[in-house]
Write an enzyme that holds these catalytic residues in place. Sequence first.
Site, PDB file in Angstrom:
ATOM      1  N   THR A 181       0.807  -1.213   0.000  1.00 45.44           N
ATOM      2  CA  THR A 181       0.000   0.000   0.000  1.00 45.44           C
ATOM      3  C   THR A 181       0.844   1.267   0.000  1.00 45.44           C
ATOM      4  O   THR A 181       1.970   1.280   0.502  1.00 45.44           O
ATOM      5  CB  THR A 181      -0.862  -0.041   1.275  1.00 45.44           C
ATOM      6  OG1 THR A 181      -1.599  -1.256   1.281  1.00 45.44           O
ATOM      7  CG2 THR A 181      -1.791   1.125   1.389  1.00 45.44           C
ATOM      8  N   ARG A 209     -11.811  -9.480  -3.324  1.00 42.17           N
ATOM      9  CA  ARG A 209     -11.257  -9.298  -1.982  1.00 42.17           C
ATOM     10  C   ARG A 209     -11.008  -7.831  -1.702  1.00 42.17           C
ATOM     11  O   ARG A 209     -10.479  -7.091  -2.525  1.00 42.17           O
ATOM     12  CB  ARG A 209      -9.949 -10.075  -1.853  1.00 42.17           C
ATOM     13  CG  ARG A 209      -9.251  -9.927  -0.485  1.00 42.17           C
ATOM     14  CD  ARG A 209      -8.167  -8.870  -0.515  1.00 42.17           C
ATOM     15  NE  ARG A 209      -7.395  -8.818   0.743  1.00 42.17           N
ATOM     16  CZ  ARG A 209      -6.471  -7.898   1.017  1.00 42.17           C
ATOM     17  NH1 ARG A 209      -6.199  -6.959   0.118  1.00 42.17           N
ATOM     18  NH2 ARG A 209      -5.807  -7.920   2.154  1.00 42.17           N
ATOM     19  N   VAL A 210     -11.390  -7.376  -0.520  1.00 39.31           N
ATOM     20  CA  VAL A 210     -11.128  -6.017  -0.072  1.00 39.31           C
ATOM     21  C   VAL A 210     -10.347  -6.096   1.234  1.00 39.31           C
ATOM     22  O   VAL A 210     -10.749  -6.798   2.166  1.00 39.31           O
ATOM     23  CB  VAL A 210     -12.430  -5.220   0.142  1.00 39.31           C
ATOM     24  CG1 VAL A 210     -12.127  -3.819   0.663  1.00 39.31           C
ATOM     25  CG2 VAL A 210     -13.232  -5.151  -1.153  1.00 39.31           C
ATOM     26  N   GLY A 211      -9.234  -5.394   1.309  1.00 41.23           N
ATOM     27  CA  GLY A 211      -8.435  -5.372   2.523  1.00 41.23           C
ATOM     28  C   GLY A 211      -8.760  -4.175   3.392  1.00 41.23           C
ATOM     29  O   GLY A 211      -9.863  -3.628   3.361  1.00 41.23           O
ATOM     30  N   ASP A 212      -7.778  -3.740   4.150  1.00 39.09           N
ATOM     31  CA  ASP A 212      -8.002  -2.642   5.090  1.00 39.09           C
ATOM     32  C   ASP A 212      -8.013  -1.269   4.434  1.00 39.09           C
ATOM     33  O   ASP A 212      -8.644  -0.331   4.945  1.00 39.09           O
ATOM     34  CB  ASP A 212      -6.904  -2.648   6.156  1.00 39.09           C
ATOM     35  CG  ASP A 212      -5.551  -2.240   5.566  1.00 39.09           C
ATOM     36  OD1 ASP A 212      -5.077  -1.120   5.859  1.00 39.09           O
ATOM     37  OD2 ASP A 212      -4.975  -3.028   4.797  1.00 39.09           O
ATOM     38  N   THR A 232      -0.348   0.416   6.522  1.00 36.70           N
ATOM     39  CA  THR A 232       0.173  -0.461   5.475  1.00 36.70           C
ATOM     40  C   THR A 232       0.549  -1.794   6.107  1.00 36.70           C
ATOM     41  O   THR A 232       0.945  -1.843   7.270  1.00 36.70           O
ATOM     42  CB  THR A 232       1.406   0.172   4.798  1.00 36.70           C
ATOM     43  OG1 THR A 232       2.011  -0.795   3.938  1.00 36.70           O
ATOM     44  CG2 THR A 232       2.444   0.646   5.804  1.00 36.70           C
ATOM     45  N   GLY A 233       0.411  -2.870   5.337  1.00 36.31           N
ATOM     46  CA  GLY A 233       0.747  -4.184   5.868  1.00 36.31           C
ATOM     47  C   GLY A 233      -0.284  -5.216   5.488  1.00 36.31           C
ATOM     48  O   GLY A 233      -0.991  -5.078   4.492  1.00 36.31           O
ATOM     49  N   HIS A 234      -0.412  -6.247   6.300  1.00 38.30           N
ATOM     50  CA  HIS A 234      -1.349  -7.328   6.018  1.00 38.30           C
ATOM     51  C   HIS A 234      -2.763  -6.860   6.331  1.00 38.30           C
ATOM     52  O   HIS A 234      -3.141  -6.654   7.472  1.00 38.30           O
ATOM     53  CB  HIS A 234      -1.001  -8.563   6.849  1.00 38.30           C
ATOM     54  CG  HIS A 234      -1.876  -9.738   6.550  1.00 38.30           C
ATOM     55  ND1 HIS A 234      -2.426 -10.518   7.517  1.00 38.30           N
ATOM     56  CD2 HIS A 234      -2.322 -10.235   5.361  1.00 38.30           C
ATOM     57  CE1 HIS A 234      -3.167 -11.469   6.960  1.00 38.30           C
ATOM     58  NE2 HIS A 234      -3.107 -11.313   5.653  1.00 38.30           N
ATOM     59  N   GLY A 235      -3.566  -6.689   5.273  1.00 35.81           N
ATOM     60  CA  GLY A 235      -4.870  -6.065   5.410  1.00 35.81           C
ATOM     61  C   GLY A 235      -5.805  -6.754   6.368  1.00 35.81           C
ATOM     62  O   GLY A 235      -6.500  -6.105   7.156  1.00 35.81           O
TER      63      GLY A 235
END
Length: 322
Positions: A181, A209-212, A232-235
């Site tokens: 991100t 798929r939708v992340g954070d 930023t990172g693992h959603g």
Amino acid sequence: MVFQRNKRSGLEMSAVVLVHGGAWTIPDELAKTLVDGVKAAAREGFSVLKRGESALDAVEASVRTMEDNPVFNAGNGATLNTDGEVELDAIIMDGETLACGAVSCVKNIANPISLARAVMEKTPHIMLTDVGANLFAESIGMNTVSTDALVTEYERKEWEKHKNYITGVMEDFNVKWTHDTVGAVAVDHTGNVACATSTGGIRNKMVGRVGDSPIIGSGGYADNFSGAVSCTGHGESILKVTLARLILSHIEQGKSVADATQLSLQYMGDRVQGAGGAIVVSPSGQWAATFNTERMAWAALENDVLWYGLEPNERLKEQLSQ
């Protein structure tokens, strides 16, 4: 030199723009390009502040710069889903009014951050997704591009190497070998804060798929009473702990921006074994760029001094020419 007036204290403080280009295991061959990219994005956002424009304008400009740079996973250069398609997510938020706009799973839009701002300013909604977001973009005359125009040769090769979701996600987030991100936060000369976050998501993610990143309180949040955050990172991990809002809750309890970010990332690691990073700016101009991955490219500009880093605890600076 740009100043802001803190509305509660009456003190003049420096306006600030702070950007990140993703927290992950950045390989040496990409390190300089990524650092140069975040420095350019910070300069673009700061130039907006120097013209007397808003924090909202600054974060949009910074993120657009990174969306246009194919080294980042946002807009041009975004990762591909299991069908080999681009699906883009973005959020933008104004700390003065808590107005917010977001888009998810959009295709054929080179600058989803600007589409997110249009959702905020031109609709009664906060988020539009997939076909609806693209239809809205067409209705307001936003330029579209072909999907292929957003796909780089590098990303196509990486996608071919990891053709299923399980392999892709396990390698990307256990080894963290992935683009990630981008985001920006700012405080302007009037004391208002804003945030913006944009991403192409996880390589080989499931379609839809939708992340954070486009989720208010997770991928970003801005409130003049506490500050602005872009994560930023693992959603999925960030979503579970609502990382952006968690950081601001620590600030509201009296923690410094640096301590609040560190505590929140530690909690995410302990609670859900998630890794990532965040950039934060307070209404008084305090800022921090913090991460618990191997590297995160970031840059900040205040008073014509450019701060930047890539490694843990690295804080380099350059004086901009007047």
